[in-house]
Design an enzyme around this catalytic site. Structure first.
Site, mmCIF file in Angstrom:
data_model
loop_
_atom_site.group_PDB
_atom_site.id
_atom_site.type_symbol
_atom_site.label_atom_id
_atom_site.label_comp_id
_atom_site.label_asym_id
_atom_site.label_seq_id
_atom_site.Cartn_x
_atom_site.Cartn_y
_atom_site.Cartn_z
ATOM 1 N N SER A 1 0.848 -1.187 0.000
ATOM 2 C CA SER A 1 0.000 0.000 0.000
ATOM 3 C C SER A 1 0.890 1.245 0.000
ATOM 4 C CB SER A 1 -0.860 -0.036 1.262
ATOM 5 O OG SER A 1 -1.311 1.247 1.577
ATOM 6 N N SER A 2 0.346 2.360 -0.451
ATOM 7 C CA SER A 2 1.148 3.592 -0.495
ATOM 8 C C SER A 2 1.459 4.119 0.911
ATOM 9 C CB SER A 2 0.414 4.669 -1.298
ATOM 10 O OG SER A 2 -0.831 4.931 -0.704
ATOM 11 N N CYS A 3 0.767 3.589 1.938
ATOM 12 C CA CYS A 3 1.034 4.077 3.297
ATOM 13 C C CYS A 3 2.380 3.613 3.829
ATOM 14 C CB CYS A 3 -0.089 3.705 4.252
ATOM 15 S SG CYS A 3 -0.149 1.951 4.572
ATOM 16 N N TYR B 1 -0.187 -0.935 10.507
ATOM 17 C CA TYR B 1 -0.521 -1.553 9.209
ATOM 18 C C TYR B 1 0.636 -1.353 8.229
ATOM 19 C CZ TYR B 1 -3.177 -1.974 4.806
ATOM 20 O OH TYR B 1 -3.633 -2.315 3.555
ATOM 21 N N LYS C 1 3.191 -4.000 6.195
ATOM 22 C CA LYS C 1 3.387 -4.015 4.737
ATOM 23 C C LYS C 1 4.875 -3.881 4.385
ATOM 24 C CE LYS C 1 -0.822 -4.505 3.355
ATOM 25 N NZ LYS C 1 -1.188 -5.754 2.697
ATOM 26 N N HIS D 1 -13.393 4.071 2.484
ATOM 27 C CA HIS D 1 -12.503 5.054 1.864
ATOM 28 C C HIS D 1 -13.321 6.160 1.196
ATOM 29 C CE1 HIS D 1 -9.551 1.507 1.796
ATOM 30 N NE2 HIS D 1 -9.126 2.357 2.696
HETATM 31 N N1 NAP Z 1 -8.532 -0.965 -1.204
HETATM 32 C C1 NAP Z 1 -7.551 -0.107 -1.415
HETATM 33 O O1 NAP Z 1 -7.748 1.086 -1.676
HETATM 34 C C2 NAP Z 1 -6.138 -0.576 -1.359
HETATM 35 C C3 NAP Z 1 -5.168 0.366 -1.618
HETATM 36 C C4 NAP Z 1 -3.846 -0.025 -1.551
HETATM 37 C C5 NAP Z 1 -3.533 -1.347 -1.242
HETATM 38 N N2 NAP Z 1 -4.490 -2.262 -1.007
HETATM 39 C C6 NAP Z 1 -4.042 -3.632 -0.680
HETATM 40 O O2 NAP Z 1 -4.655 -4.619 -1.464
HETATM 41 C C7 NAP Z 1 -4.830 -5.816 -0.695
HETATM 42 C C8 NAP Z 1 -6.276 -6.253 -0.775
HETATM 43 O O3 NAP Z 1 -7.109 -5.195 -0.308
HETATM 44 P P1 NAP Z 1 -8.681 -5.161 -0.576
HETATM 45 O O4 NAP Z 1 -9.068 -3.755 -0.683
HETATM 46 O O5 NAP Z 1 -9.023 -6.138 -1.653
HETATM 47 O O6 NAP Z 1 -9.192 -5.700 0.840
HETATM 48 P P2 NAP Z 1 -10.546 -6.494 1.162
HETATM 49 O O7 NAP Z 1 -11.589 -6.173 0.161
HETATM 50 O O8 NAP Z 1 -10.817 -6.274 2.612
HETATM 51 O O9 NAP Z 1 -10.101 -8.019 0.950
HETATM 52 C C9 NAP Z 1 -9.221 -8.674 1.810
HETATM 53 C C10 NAP Z 1 -9.541 -10.158 1.770
HETATM 54 O O10 NAP Z 1 -8.643 -10.836 2.671
HETATM 55 C C11 NAP Z 1 -9.415 -11.784 3.385
HETATM 56 N N3 NAP Z 1 -8.822 -12.043 4.698
HETATM 57 C C12 NAP Z 1 -8.549 -11.132 5.667
HETATM 58 N N4 NAP Z 1 -8.047 -11.775 6.742
HETATM 59 C C13 NAP Z 1 -7.993 -13.091 6.424
HETATM 60 C C14 NAP Z 1 -7.563 -14.251 7.125
HETATM 61 N N5 NAP Z 1 -7.074 -14.171 8.383
HETATM 62 N N6 NAP Z 1 -7.672 -15.455 6.518
HETATM 63 C C15 NAP Z 1 -8.176 -15.546 5.266
HETATM 64 N N7 NAP Z 1 -8.586 -14.496 4.549
HETATM 65 C C16 NAP Z 1 -8.488 -13.274 5.126
HETATM 66 C C17 NAP Z 1 -10.755 -11.132 3.568
HETATM 67 O O11 NAP Z 1 -11.735 -12.075 3.872
HETATM 68 P P3 NAP Z 1 -12.928 -11.677 4.908
HETATM 69 O O12 NAP Z 1 -13.554 -10.433 4.350
HETATM 70 O O13 NAP Z 1 -13.807 -12.874 4.904
HETATM 71 O O14 NAP Z 1 -12.228 -11.410 6.206
HETATM 72 C C18 NAP Z 1 -10.961 -10.474 2.203
HETATM 73 O O15 NAP Z 1 -11.521 -11.384 1.291
HETATM 74 C C19 NAP Z 1 -4.381 -5.486 0.734
HETATM 75 O O16 NAP Z 1 -3.078 -5.972 0.914
HETATM 76 C C20 NAP Z 1 -4.360 -3.982 0.764
HETATM 77 O O17 NAP Z 1 -3.359 -3.492 1.597
HETATM 78 C C21 NAP Z 1 -5.798 -1.910 -1.071
#
Ligand code: NAP
Length: 324
Positions: free
Chosen positions: A110-112, A139, A143, A186
């Site tokens: 992530s950018s953070c 967090y 990362k 967000h």
């Molecule tokens: N969204 C953004 O703007 C953004 C920006 C920069 C980077 N990212 C990065 O992209 C990645 C994915 O983010 P996202 O936005 O797709 O998040 P998300 O929609 O919350 O998806 C995360 C997934 O991980 C699963 N998960 C979490 N804890 C778990 C565990 N202990 N065991 C198994 N599965 C688990 C969750 O399942 P449950 O929901 O069932 O817990 C969910 O399906 C992350 O690394 C994040 O840092 C996201």
């Protein structure tokens, strides 16, 4: 280079916003052997379960898009959960992938990870040059540990075991599968909900926190998935041409940013809200600008393709679907 479409590819976090977009992208490209497990089926913080999974399934590649993710409120309220879960998930997946013979893995950060006061646009070499934003420091530390974990396995086992673990750092993402929770989401999904509710309720005005002047960058999630698959498929010499053993991550941004005021106007258009938009300057603005330097990715040959207006229209359609 020909690509084996039958490789067994494990997408961790396939129900999340990014993981589901990666699965869509791989399916669209014709990959036929995509491996997924829900959180309910097995918990990635549980070492024994992750170990058994890798021993049994022996995937060829891993996309690590599972993480504990949340906004400022959640990060501030549950810092222990954020640092513990993310370190455990990534330690388990990266180490067990290594033990299970996985040669290629992509870690999503992530950018953070960049310092709060990093020069703009933030380039990859800003990592570990200053203090992090305190609200999501736990967090961000997890990362950073994930990037360093991938690098350390490459450095120790790259030659002997052919390990090639890469990392991508996305800017703010939006699109299908986003979290539209009224408080804990967000800026784009939160404003989609607010503009939609204002339209449906014929509200004369939507008031947005701050001056509207801060600049932010947004990337449509299917572009992020495309960039992830692109980075994973680059041959090693090409990837190495823009990275180094101890600075192996690649930024993924849209390439330009918008003011919050411009974003609000685009959202009003996407949602069909015709009332007034005003700003409340008594509320905090946050950083004046957060913008990724995506020069390395563009030198590698990738560019975003979904512009903000198109992406917001698709995101609004997804929000409406989530109401049904
Ligand atoms: N969204 C953004 O703007 C953004 C920006 C920069 C980077 N990212 C990065 O992209 C990645 C994915 O983010 P996202 O936005 O797709 O998040 P998300 O929609 O919350 O998806 C995360 C997934 O991980 C699963 N998960 C979490 N804890 C778990 C565990 N202990 N065991 C198994 N599965 C688990 C969750 O399942 P449950 O929901 O069932 O817990 C969910 O399906 C992350 O690394 C994040 O840092 C996201």
């Amino acid at each position: 280079m020909s690509i084996d479409l039958n490789q067994k590819i494990y997408v961790a976090g396939h129900r999340g916003m990014v993981g589901s977009a990666i699965v869509r992208n791989l399916q669209h490209k014709g990959f036929t052997n995509i491996l997924t497990r829900t959180h309910a089926q097995f918990d990635l913080t549980n070492q024994a379960q992750v170990q058994a999974f890798f021993e049994q399934e022996k995937p060829d590649q891993v996309y690590l898009a599972a993480a504990r993710v949340g906004g400022i409120y959640a990060n501030n309220t549950f810092p222990a959960d954020f640092i513990y879960s993310n370190l455990m998930i990534q330690n388990n997946v990266i180490h067990q992938a290594f033990l299970g013979g996985v040669k290629k893995l992509l870690f999503l950060g992530s950018s953070c990870i960049y310092p709060k006061l990093a020069p703009q646009p933030m380039s990859e070499d800003a990592l570990l040059t200053g203090k992090l934003e305190p609200t999501n420091e736990p967090y961000a530390i997890s990362k950073i540990a994930g990037i360093k974990m991938c690098e350390s396995y490459n450095r120790q086992y790259g030659q002997s075991h052919g390990i090639d673990y890469r990392s991508v750092m996305p800017t703010n993402l939006y699109g299908p599968g986003d979290n539209y929770h009224p408080e804990n989401s967000h800026v784009i999904p939160a404003l989609i909900r607010r503009f939609h509710e204002a339209k449906v309720g014929n509200a004369p005005e939507v008031v947005i926190w701050g001056t509207g002047a801060p600049r932010r960058e947004f990337l449509y999630v299917d572009d992020m998935a495309a960039a992830s698959v692109f980075v994973m498929q680059l041959d090693k010499a090409t990837y190495d041409s823009q990275t180094s053993p101890m600075q192996s991550h690649i930024n993924v941004g849209y390439g330009s940013d918008v003011t919050i005021s411009e974003l609000a106007k685009a959202l009003a258009k996407a949602t069909g809200y015709q009332g007034n938009i005003s700003f409340d300057p008594s509320k905090p603005d946050g950083s004046p600008r957060k913008w990724m330097d995506s020069g390395r990715l563009s030198k590698l040959g990738w560019q975003a393709s979904v512009d903000l207006d198109t992406g917001l229209a698709l995101a609004y359609a997804d929000f409406q679907k989530s109401l049904r």
